[in-house]
Write a protein that holds these residues in place. Sequence first.
Motif, short mmCIF file in Angstrom:
data_model
loop_
_atom_site.label_atom_id
_atom_site.label_comp_id
_atom_site.label_asym_id
_atom_site.label_seq_id
_atom_site.Cartn_x
_atom_site.Cartn_y
_atom_site.Cartn_z
N PRO A 182 22.40 19.03 18.78
CA PRO A 182 22.67 20.43 19.15
C PRO A 182 21.43 21.19 19.60
N SER A 186 21.14 22.86 23.23
CA SER A 186 20.87 24.29 23.35
C SER A 186 19.65 24.57 24.22
N ALA A 292 31.07 17.88 17.22
CA ALA A 292 30.69 19.22 16.77
C ALA A 292 29.47 19.73 17.54
N SER A 293 28.52 18.85 17.80
CA SER A 293 27.32 19.25 18.53
C SER A 293 27.66 19.72 19.94
N TRP A 294 28.51 18.97 20.61
CA TRP A 294 28.88 19.32 21.98
C TRP A 294 29.69 20.61 22.02
N PHE A 296 29.82 23.19 19.83
CA PHE A 296 29.30 24.44 19.26
C PHE A 296 27.79 24.61 19.40
N HIS A 297 27.15 23.85 20.28
CA HIS A 297 25.69 23.93 20.36
C HIS A 297 25.20 25.28 20.86
N ASP A 299 25.90 28.07 19.71
CA ASP A 299 25.56 28.83 18.50
C ASP A 299 24.91 27.83 17.54
N LEU A 300 23.59 27.72 17.61
CA LEU A 300 22.88 26.64 16.93
C LEU A 300 23.07 26.67 15.42
N ALA A 303 26.44 25.22 14.64
CA ALA A 303 26.46 23.78 14.89
C ALA A 303 25.74 23.03 13.78
N CYS A 304 24.59 23.56 13.33
CA CYS A 304 23.85 22.91 12.25
C CYS A 304 24.64 22.95 10.94
N ASN A 307 27.46 20.31 11.33
CA ASN A 307 26.91 18.95 11.28
C ASN A 307 26.51 18.57 9.86
#
Length: 410
Positions: A182, A186, A292-294, A296-297, A299-300, A303-304, A307
């Motif tokens: 992510p 980003s 999930a990374s793809w 919602f990246h 909004d870091l 995403a974190c 993850n």
Amino acid sequence: METFLSKLTEKRVLFTSSLVVRLVLVAYGDYQDRNMAVKYTDIDYQVFTDAARFVTQGESPYSRSTYRYTPLLAWLLTPNIYLSLLFGKILFIVCDVLSGVLIHKILRLRGLSCKAAGQISSLWLLNPLPVGVSSRGNAESILAALVLGVLLCKEAGHLVWAAVLYGLSVHMKIYPITFGLPIALSLRTLQEGKGGRAWKTSVAFIRSFLNRELLIFTSVAGGVFLLLTALFYFTYGWEFLHETYLYHLTRRDIRHNFSPYFYMLYLTADGRWSFGLGLAAFLPQLVLLMAASWAFHRDLAFACFLNTAVFVSFNKVCTSQYFLWYLCLLPLVIPNLSLSVKRGLGLLLLWFAAQGIWLAPAYFLEFEGYNTFTLIWLAGLLFLVVNCFILVQIISHYEPARTPRRPKAE
């Protein structure tokens, strides 16, 4: 009561009272350890201290069996030997409070008022779980502070410092590596003004990653990680690599824990397929982390959070202290949730109820000697279902913080 809560969440009062509460618990824990049969201090703290003692004697921290952490942690705790056995606990509770300070600063950067940021930060600072874990001598608070530091520096535009802290966090414990995708997504640069569908081509997709910011972040973070790895490999050899990194990749923990895989690994511990099954357990994690990374990246922080929650829920080993990995990120998510207070409390109670259902058969196995492995496994599956349900609810009620995408540099 409302006035009291308002004053309690004022920034200075909140941070000071949070530190005082933790200091009191450290002092009480020292008293309990000295005078009672049941110890307050976590067994891991003794492991850390023993490893630090070996370091002060010029030996390897891995001379202490079950020490499977970076030597950096043992070095940080050498004052446990030279100054006071309580030094490490003080360090951990300071990092715990620092995590609350970082949460407050991130929320302020994301547009919240000081009062609102204080109220949400209190969900971490006054939460009994992190308070208890850090005061008992568990080092998870260091990771929480590092991860939140990465997000704060990224939010504030201090990319080099974000990269330094990220490389250090992955060195300290490997799970933050799940933030890599992510973060990279980003930082990529999308092309504009060269055809409505140019960005969809594979060439344009690859080119979007070729930019100065991503190169700086990757170089600095990778450099910090490789430098620390080379230093400790030169000092402690293969044992360092195995105990700090490889052990956790190939680990097949057959002790009862919240993981849905524990019973399968327990039954196949001596089988020919045990190693392969352990590696295959990473596949659901990998697929969900990429998705999930793809998605919602942009909004870091969110995403974190996702993850980390996915990584913990689907991990081969899942214990209560792992919950702190994503709970420290939850306050950053709450301001964008459209969940009602009633619904949010309902999800929280459901989460605790699922843990309680697991704890009942675990107690009878651990303390009464009954064979409740099957019940523990079923309870672990239920806990996974509950975690997935809660994550779906959070995703469906989340309104992402919109940030403008950077045009391609000329």
